[in-house]
Design a protein around this motif. Sequence first.
Motif, PDB file in Angstrom:
ATOM      1  N   LEU A  50     -81.078  80.631  48.759  1.00  0.00           N
ATOM      2  CA  LEU A  50     -81.410  81.360  49.830  1.00  0.00           C
ATOM      3  C   LEU A  50     -82.462  80.770  50.713  1.00  0.00           C
ATOM      4  N   ASN A  51     -83.205  79.949  50.331  1.00  0.00           N
ATOM      5  CA  ASN A  51     -84.311  79.243  51.260  1.00  0.00           C
ATOM      6  C   ASN A  51     -83.392  78.573  52.310  1.00  0.00           C
ATOM      7  N   ASN A  52     -82.544  77.782  51.766  1.00  0.00           N
ATOM      8  CA  ASN A  52     -81.597  76.955  52.514  1.00  0.00           C
ATOM      9  C   ASN A  52     -80.663  77.817  53.453  1.00  0.00           C
ATOM     10  N   SER A  53     -80.449  79.132  53.318  1.00  0.00           N
ATOM     11  CA  SER A  53     -79.674  79.901  54.074  1.00  0.00           C
ATOM     12  C   SER A  53     -80.731  80.935  54.914  1.00  0.00           C
ATOM     13  N   HIS A  54     -82.167  80.401  55.199  1.00  0.00           N
ATOM     14  CA  HIS A  54     -83.020  80.867  56.040  1.00  0.00           C
ATOM     15  C   HIS A  54     -83.220  82.352  55.487  1.00  0.00           C
ATOM     16  N   ALA A  55     -83.141  82.746  54.292  1.00  0.00           N
ATOM     17  CA  ALA A  55     -83.579  84.137  53.656  1.00  0.00           C
ATOM     18  C   ALA A  55     -84.664  83.403  52.763  1.00  0.00           C
ATOM     19  N   SER A  56     -86.000  83.318  53.071  1.00  0.00           N
ATOM     20  CA  SER A  56     -86.741  82.704  52.453  1.00  0.00           C
ATOM     21  C   SER A  56     -87.282  83.682  51.391  1.00  0.00           C
ATOM     22  N   PRO A  57     -87.416  83.089  49.973  1.00  0.00           N
ATOM     23  CA  PRO A  57     -87.998  83.946  49.040  1.00  0.00           C
ATOM     24  C   PRO A  57     -89.230  83.792  48.597  1.00  0.00           C
ATOM     25  N   GLY A  58     -89.896  83.037  49.654  1.00  0.00           N
ATOM     26  CA  GLY A  58     -91.548  82.646  49.260  1.00  0.00           C
ATOM     27  C   GLY A  58     -91.587  81.676  48.537  1.00  0.00           C
ATOM     28  N   ALA A  59     -92.455  81.510  47.823  1.00  0.00           N
ATOM     29  CA  ALA A  59     -92.761  80.242  46.856  1.00  0.00           C
ATOM     30  C   ALA A  59     -91.604  80.591  45.603  1.00  0.00           C
ATOM     31  N   ILE A  60     -90.917  79.398  45.746  1.00  0.00           N
ATOM     32  CA  ILE A  60     -89.785  79.295  44.718  1.00  0.00           C
ATOM     33  C   ILE A  60     -90.287  79.190  43.241  1.00  0.00           C
ATOM     34  N   LEU A  72     -78.157  90.476  43.140  1.00  0.00           N
ATOM     35  CA  LEU A  72     -77.309  89.051  43.027  1.00  0.00           C
ATOM     36  C   LEU A  72     -75.919  89.250  42.301  1.00  0.00           C
ATOM     37  N   THR A  73     -75.060  89.924  43.180  1.00  0.00           N
ATOM     38  CA  THR A  73     -73.697  89.947  42.724  1.00  0.00           C
ATOM     39  C   THR A  73     -72.857  88.669  42.646  1.00  0.00           C
ATOM     40  N   GLN A  74     -71.788  88.960  42.037  1.00  0.00           N
ATOM     41  CA  GLN A  74     -70.741  87.834  42.140  1.00  0.00           C
ATOM     42  C   GLN A  74     -70.393  87.223  43.569  1.00  0.00           C
ATOM     43  N   GLU A  75     -70.225  88.170  44.148  1.00  0.00           N
ATOM     44  CA  GLU A  75     -69.927  87.902  45.679  1.00  0.00           C
ATOM     45  C   GLU A  75     -70.815  87.213  46.282  1.00  0.00           C
ATOM     46  N   THR A  76     -72.065  87.813  46.327  1.00  0.00           N
ATOM     47  CA  THR A  76     -73.161  87.211  46.870  1.00  0.00           C
ATOM     48  C   THR A  76     -73.531  85.604  46.499  1.00  0.00           C
ATOM     49  N   TRP A  77     -73.274  85.498  45.103  1.00  0.00           N
ATOM     50  CA  TRP A  77     -73.453  84.144  44.405  1.00  0.00           C
ATOM     51  C   TRP A  77     -72.438  83.431  45.034  1.00  0.00           C
ATOM     52  N   ASP A  78     -71.267  83.697  45.245  1.00  0.00           N
ATOM     53  CA  ASP A  78     -70.333  82.854  45.600  1.00  0.00           C
ATOM     54  C   ASP A  78     -70.356  82.433  47.226  1.00  0.00           C
ATOM     55  N   ALA A  79     -71.065  83.261  47.850  1.00  0.00           N
ATOM     56  CA  ALA A  79     -71.284  83.211  49.274  1.00  0.00           C
ATOM     57  C   ALA A  79     -72.600  82.057  49.411  1.00  0.00           C
ATOM     58  N   LYS A 117     -72.069  78.518  51.181  1.00  0.00           N
ATOM     59  CA  LYS A 117     -73.464  78.212  52.116  1.00  0.00           C
ATOM     60  C   LYS A 117     -73.762  76.775  51.948  1.00  0.00           C
ATOM     61  N   GLN A 118     -74.186  76.620  50.384  1.00  0.00           N
ATOM     62  CA  GLN A 118     -74.909  75.346  49.889  1.00  0.00           C
ATOM     63  C   GLN A 118     -73.909  74.166  49.958  1.00  0.00           C
ATOM     64  N   GLY A 119     -72.795  74.194  50.164  1.00  0.00           N
ATOM     65  CA  GLY A 119     -71.677  73.256  50.508  1.00  0.00           C
ATOM     66  C   GLY A 119     -71.868  72.056  49.304  1.00  0.00           C
ATOM     67  N   GLY A 120     -71.956  72.102  48.186  1.00  0.00           N
ATOM     68  CA  GLY A 120     -71.985  71.059  47.134  1.00  0.00           C
ATOM     69  C   GLY A 120     -72.940  70.484  47.191  1.00  0.00           C
TER      70      GLY A 120
END
Length: 426
Positions: free
Chosen positions: A157-167, A194-201, A205-208
């Motif tokens: 999430l952090n790497n996709s610009h949706a910050s969760p704050g302090a990890i 946190l659905t399967q679809e969201t997790w897969d997305a 995005k993380q790209g390995g």
Amino acid sequence: MFVRSILALSLSCILTGTAFAAPTTAEQTLTPHKVTSTAVEDPIDPLAIESSAASAVNTTSASEAQISQQELKDLDQAANTLQNLEKTEDKTADTAAAPSTTTETKTANTTTADTSTTKSTNASKASWTLDGLNNAQWYENIGKGQFPVYARAHVMLNNSHASPGAIDGSSGMNTLKAISSFQQMNGLKPTGELTQETWDALVAKQGGKAAFIEYTITDADLKGPYAASIPRDYALQSKMKGLYYTRTTEMLGEKFHMDEDFLKKLNPKATFKKAGEKIIVTNIRNELPENIHLIVAHKGAKQLYLFNAQNQMVGSFPATIGSSDTPSPTGTYKITGVAPNPWYSYSPSNFVQGNNRKPLSLPPGPNGPVGNIWIGLSKKSFGIHGTPNPSAISKTASHGCIRLTNWDANDLGKKVKSGVTVKFLE
């Protein structure tokens, strides 16, 4: 109440005829676009109207454009999502205790049709090791608490610009808000789950790229500079050379966007006092997309939303925005400049800290009242800034400003330009 109808009404009433201009982390050097002052004043009475600030906003109206329907839709979706999420948050979830190795092994060898046991079995497939964190996978009925799957999700999430704050690998409102923002930005239904679809997305995005890596503590990490402690009294702080970090774990936590206790939890055998010592840390990014066009500070959501010139939401941060005693201003303002590592000017005419009845000048540092960056607004003494307490973001109050984690504030400070519009919403 933070509701969709109120937000829609607020936007339609407040923004009709109102125009919008087109327009790091602590470890990175900033190149500010404009610095108006190296000192930062305390927030003034937010109910007092500054004529200079009002003038600054009014003089730009000729070149402004009204807020788009897409921005209105995105904010309406966010409001509706977060209203529902607020009802589902488990305020009593144990976010400190992680499953023990013994429990995981025992549970993993248990086979039963019982739903609760199945959930525990799925949870046991990941562990708090480097491989366990990087190989954590989504499963049904994750539940609330602290699990490796949430830890990996936080980094993605952090790497996709949706910050969760302090990890910290925990469920909670900042996690749910980050998930819903990610879903909105990626064309998914913003449920906050946190659905399967969201997790897969997220994985796509993380790209390995690994979510967690092994980091070797360096001599520079240990050298600092560090302060022995940070006194609460501003008068004592004003006599210090700098409001530095006080320990290596605090510095490393901010460097890797991690809750300090979580960093220690992942590295129970580490001393954090030896160069060459290897520890597990997050593999995070420190940049935002270009062309930030509009910033919305939503008080009810305790969230900062970023939009580009194409009216797309491109980022979000959990935020502390004012308090009941010193509320944030209302209306529309402009970014006036960015000041990294600012001196902080305390004035008792704004609020009294301790027994300090005279103005004070506090030195720069990540443990200063505004963290290590100040993004000024056209309303005097108000701005977006960092904090000495990143894990408390969106869970406490501020003196009227927009408070982010130091890394999120620095991230924003690298990309924001003078003249970008900041809109406060209730």
